[in-house]
Design a protein around this motif. Sequence first.
Motif, PDB file in Angstrom:
ATOM      1  N   GLY A  50       0.813  -1.214   0.000  1.00 58.50           N
ATOM      2  CA  GLY A  50       0.000   0.000   0.000  1.00 58.50           C
ATOM      3  C   GLY A  50       0.841   1.256   0.000  1.00 58.50           C
ATOM      4  O   GLY A  50       0.527   2.238  -0.693  1.00 58.50           O
ATOM      5  N   GLN A  51       1.940   1.229   0.760  1.00 60.50           N
ATOM      6  CA  GLN A  51       2.799   2.397   0.851  1.00 60.50           C
ATOM      7  C   GLN A  51       3.525   2.677  -0.454  1.00 60.50           C
ATOM      8  O   GLN A  51       3.834   3.828  -0.780  1.00 60.50           O
ATOM      9  N   ALA A  63     -12.362   4.845  -6.181  1.00 63.50           N
ATOM     10  CA  ALA A  63     -12.107   3.438  -5.874  1.00 63.50           C
ATOM     11  C   ALA A  63     -10.629   3.202  -5.609  1.00 63.50           C
ATOM     12  O   ALA A  63     -10.258   2.478  -4.666  1.00 63.50           O
ATOM     13  N   ALA A  64      -9.760   3.823  -6.429  1.00 66.00           N
ATOM     14  CA  ALA A  64      -8.320   3.677  -6.228  1.00 66.00           C
ATOM     15  C   ALA A  64      -7.891   4.293  -4.904  1.00 66.00           C
ATOM     16  O   ALA A  64      -7.047   3.739  -4.182  1.00 66.00           O
ATOM     17  N   TYR A  65      -8.465   5.451  -4.571  1.00 66.70           N
ATOM     18  CA  TYR A  65      -8.149   6.105  -3.298  1.00 66.70           C
ATOM     19  C   TYR A  65      -8.521   5.201  -2.127  1.00 66.70           C
ATOM     20  O   TYR A  65      -7.730   5.024  -1.188  1.00 66.70           O
ATOM     21  N   GLN A  66      -9.723   4.646  -2.162  1.00 69.71           N
ATOM     22  CA  GLN A  66     -10.171   3.824  -1.039  1.00 69.71           C
ATOM     23  C   GLN A  66      -9.316   2.567  -0.906  1.00 69.71           C
ATOM     24  O   GLN A  66      -8.988   2.145   0.208  1.00 69.71           O
ATOM     25  N   ALA A  67      -8.934   1.982  -2.025  1.00 68.97           N
ATOM     26  CA  ALA A  67      -8.056   0.809  -1.983  1.00 68.97           C
ATOM     27  C   ALA A  67      -6.705   1.174  -1.392  1.00 68.97           C
ATOM     28  O   ALA A  67      -6.138   0.427  -0.578  1.00 68.97           O
ATOM     29  N   MET A  68      -6.176   2.331  -1.799  1.00 73.84           N
ATOM     30  CA  MET A  68      -4.884   2.779  -1.281  1.00 73.84           C
ATOM     31  C   MET A  68      -4.966   3.065   0.216  1.00 73.84           C
ATOM     32  O   MET A  68      -4.095   2.653   0.992  1.00 73.84           O
ATOM     33  N   ALA A  69      -6.022   3.759   0.654  1.00 69.82           N
ATOM     34  CA  ALA A  69      -6.173   4.097   2.067  1.00 69.82           C
ATOM     35  C   ALA A  69      -6.306   2.846   2.913  1.00 69.82           C
ATOM     36  O   ALA A  69      -5.707   2.736   3.991  1.00 69.82           O
TER      37      ALA A  69
END
Length: 276
Positions: free
Chosen positions: A132-133, A148-154
């Motif tokens: 993730g980092q 969706a990409a933001y939530q997956a990353m967070a």
Amino acid sequence: MLSVAIGSRDPQSPVCQAVIHHLNTPGLRVRSQIALHAAACVGVDIQSALAIGACCELLHNASLIHDDLQDRDHLRRGMQAVWSKFGDDVALCAGDLLLSAAYAALAEVTDVAAIPRLIAQTHAAVAQTIQGQSSPAMPPHAESDRIAAYQAMAAAKSGPLLSLPFGLVFSFCNRPDLVATSARAVSAFSIAYQITDDLADIETDARTASGAAANIVIVLETSSARDRAAAKITADQMARARLADALAIAADLPDGTAAILSDLAQRITDKLDGYQ
């Protein structure tokens, strides 16, 4: 926790001094609180609970030292970040020392047969956090794709280590079903947590390209016709929705273990209320 990290090493060495400096900064110790609460709810003995709590806190603090080094943040909890005070090389080694010490803490659990699955689960959480980092910036596609990409990353950045205290306690009890349920609940909570941080950091993040690319308010602002005020409202709504998801999932956890997640969710809600 400090004694586990330093052990028999020279406390005056630069790396040990860096570890002492970092661990002496004030923190909420949320992960150890989760471990002790969950362990008490399901009847895990205190020695094993303390070992699990120490493991999770050591991992978290290792990640903070490395995060500050990677992001070049000069302050941590109101004090000099380790890299800023002791240099990059010492910070890298201090984080590695805490990472290694986390696995040593697991050696103290009372059920020796549980140790292999605890180690495997801990590694999985660390690997997910690293993934993730190191994820690339969100793609400049449609807003729905970027959200969706933001939530997956967070979820990937903070979810694995935040869910680990629950996961290790339930794994100690050999309940993989509860490990999975708690991970899903904390994943949703982590997204709300990150959104709340983004709302607090909007002005700071807007000054840098990397910060702007990862802040949900700016993502919403730049990928649609919203102004910043409207983007903040949408982000707030997203955070509250993810908190509701987390609590709904956590309702399936046994014997009051979800109570501490409810308390943490209330803290996030209070912060969101304060931003309005």
